[in-house]
Design an enzyme around this catalytic site. Structure first.
Site, PDB file in Angstrom:
ATOM      1  N   ASN A  37     -20.236 -40.251  46.611  1.00  0.00           N
ATOM      2  CA  ASN A  37     -20.396 -38.785  46.595  1.00  0.00           C
ATOM      3  C   ASN A  37     -19.065 -38.067  46.469  1.00  0.00           C
ATOM      4  OD1 ASN A  37     -19.274 -39.205  49.086  1.00  0.00           O
ATOM      5  ND2 ASN A  37     -20.862 -38.124  50.244  1.00  0.00           N
ATOM      6  N   ASP A  38     -17.993 -38.796  46.144  1.00  0.00           N
ATOM      7  CA  ASP A  38     -16.644 -38.276  45.878  1.00  0.00           C
ATOM      8  C   ASP A  38     -15.863 -37.971  47.146  1.00  0.00           C
ATOM      9  OD1 ASP A  38     -14.785 -37.846  43.795  1.00  0.00           O
ATOM     10  OD2 ASP A  38     -14.925 -35.679  44.087  1.00  0.00           O
ATOM     11  N   HIS A 130       9.716 -22.723  49.948  1.00  0.00           N
ATOM     12  CA  HIS A 130       9.883 -21.614  49.009  1.00  0.00           C
ATOM     13  C   HIS A 130      10.509 -20.403  49.674  1.00  0.00           C
ATOM     14  CE1 HIS A 130       9.177 -19.186  45.491  1.00  0.00           C
ATOM     15  NE2 HIS A 130       8.459 -18.324  46.186  1.00  0.00           N
ATOM     16  N   ASP A 169      16.602 -15.049  40.617  1.00  0.00           N
ATOM     17  CA  ASP A 169      16.153 -13.785  41.199  1.00  0.00           C
ATOM     18  C   ASP A 169      16.896 -13.553  42.506  1.00  0.00           C
ATOM     19  OD1 ASP A 169      14.807 -15.300  43.255  1.00  0.00           O
ATOM     20  OD2 ASP A 169      13.184 -15.621  41.830  1.00  0.00           O
ATOM     21  N   LYS A 192      14.816  -9.999  38.329  1.00  0.00           N
ATOM     22  CA  LYS A 192      13.543 -10.517  37.813  1.00  0.00           C
ATOM     23  C   LYS A 192      12.369  -9.685  38.276  1.00  0.00           C
ATOM     24  CE  LYS A 192      11.354 -14.166  39.564  1.00  0.00           C
ATOM     25  NZ  LYS A 192      11.028 -15.563  39.948  1.00  0.00           N
ATOM     26  N   ARG A 194       8.090 -10.280  38.166  1.00  0.00           N
ATOM     27  CA  ARG A 194       7.014 -11.209  37.817  1.00  0.00           C
ATOM     28  C   ARG A 194       5.717 -10.451  37.593  1.00  0.00           C
ATOM     29  NH1 ARG A 194       6.019 -16.515  37.965  1.00  0.00           N
ATOM     30  NH2 ARG A 194       8.026 -16.993  38.963  1.00  0.00           N
ATOM     31  N   ASP A 218      17.576 -23.128  41.273  1.00  0.00           N
ATOM     32  CA  ASP A 218      16.304 -22.624  41.777  1.00  0.00           C
ATOM     33  C   ASP A 218      15.732 -23.642  42.751  1.00  0.00           C
ATOM     34  OD1 ASP A 218      14.264 -20.843  42.107  1.00  0.00           O
ATOM     35  OD2 ASP A 218      13.583 -20.864  40.028  1.00  0.00           O
TER      36      ASP A 218
END
Length: 323
Positions: A37-38, A130, A169, A192, A194, A218
């Site tokens: 069933n994954d 990040h 940025d 920058k 986005r 980066d």
């Protein structure tokens, strides 16, 4: 080292094996099974009872599969009476989902942090998040490493007397400034904006890059849209040379090919926090001429050793502070 058990998920077993080699401990086996069933099932095939357990798994494509696998590993270790469970996550992809910048938008960075803790993680070891504030999403201790020392050691082989480190940025400018101080270079940043995940504009570069050796720095490169846009702005100022550096070389959707095809880019440097997708391309020979992959396994291994021994991790790996 005694009373330590290190397991790897399927995302990056090569890195886990290298970390264990530096630690001088075996990489304990893990069995991953998929039912009809994954659904996934994970079995940790070594004793965990009252041991210091480290689970190594970067969240890379397919991210959701590897996330569920990591959650199941945490649950298996907790059910096996592990003394402490530390998730070693060299790349935390959901760290990009760190702010509410649109109505009714999910905060995946915080949700995944909650899931890991709920599954049994008692500590997290991460590399170049990040944004630093992602620490606050976790209700357990987080040791945040960076790869600036490894990158700096690589670039010190060159003449850096006329070098400028350029951040794409302003958000990454602090890390770029710290890196520039480490190698004795100047710093610059792109202005920058986005519009979408793969659509950005950089109107100008703030700083001196004309006639200088430029290192574009980066935290990660995915599709490469930002870096390619920055290269166009840099060329308007006429730098003497261009090199690209990042911690996480995701290189999705043919980004590595597009970057290596830039004739004025001399080198692309990344670390092995994630498996660099080069073997899938027939042009690997061309990539190899410009691509340099640095190992962060020694740094991860030393952090694991210090966590296990109750020693300071920040003394070695804390992000450089502003002078």
């Amino acid at each position: 080292m005694r009373d330590i058990a290190v397991f790897s998920g399927s995302a990056h077993p090569e890195l886990a094996a290298e970390v264990c080699a530096h630690l001088g401990v075996p990489l304990s086996p893990t069995r991953l099974n998929r039912f009809a069933n994954d659904c996934l099932e994970v079995q940790l095939r070594a004793n965990c009872r009252e041991r210091d357990v480290f689970l190594i798994q970067p969240l890379v494509k397919p991210v959701q599969e590897h996330l569920v696998e990591l959650l199941l590993m945490c649950d298996a270790a907790r059910g096996a009476s592990a003394g402490r469970i530390t998730v070693v996550m060299p790349h935390y992809s959901y760290a990009r989902s760190d702010k509410k910048d649109a109505p009714r938008i999910s905060l995946g960075g915080r949700l995944v942090a909650d899931l890991l803790v709920a599954a049994g993680a008692g500590r997290v070891l991460a590399m170049t998040l990040h944004a630093p504030q992602v620490h606050g999403f976790f209700s357990v201790p987080v040791d945040h490493l960076h790869a600036l020392r490894e990158l700096a050691a690589h670039f010190r082989q060159y003449d850096l007397s006329r070098t400028t480190v350029v951040s794409p940025d302003l958000g990454n400018a602090k890390e770029a400034a710290a890196f520039a101080r480490m190698i004795g270079a100047q710093v610059a940043a792109g202005a920058k904006q986005r519009y979408a995940d793969d659509r950005v504009t950089i109107s100008s570069v703030i700083g001196d890059v004309a006639g200088r050796d430029v290192i574009v720095l980066d935290d990660e490169i995915a599709k490469g849209s930002t870096v390619l846009e920055l290269l166009d702005r840099l060329r308007e100022s006429g730098p003497r040379s261009i090199r690209i550096a990042c911690t996480h070389g995701l290189f999705a959707a043919g980004a590595l090919k597009r970057l290596t095809e830039q004739d004025d880019v001399l080198e692309i440097v990344c670390t092995n926090t994630v498996p660099v997708p080069v073997d899938d391309h027939e042009e690997y020979g061309a990539y190899r001429d410009k691509l340099r992959v640095l190992s962060i396994a020694p740094a991860l291994a030393e952090a694991v050793r210090r966590i296990h021994n109750g020693q300071s991790v920040s003394a070695l790996f804390d992000a450089p502070k502003d002078e």
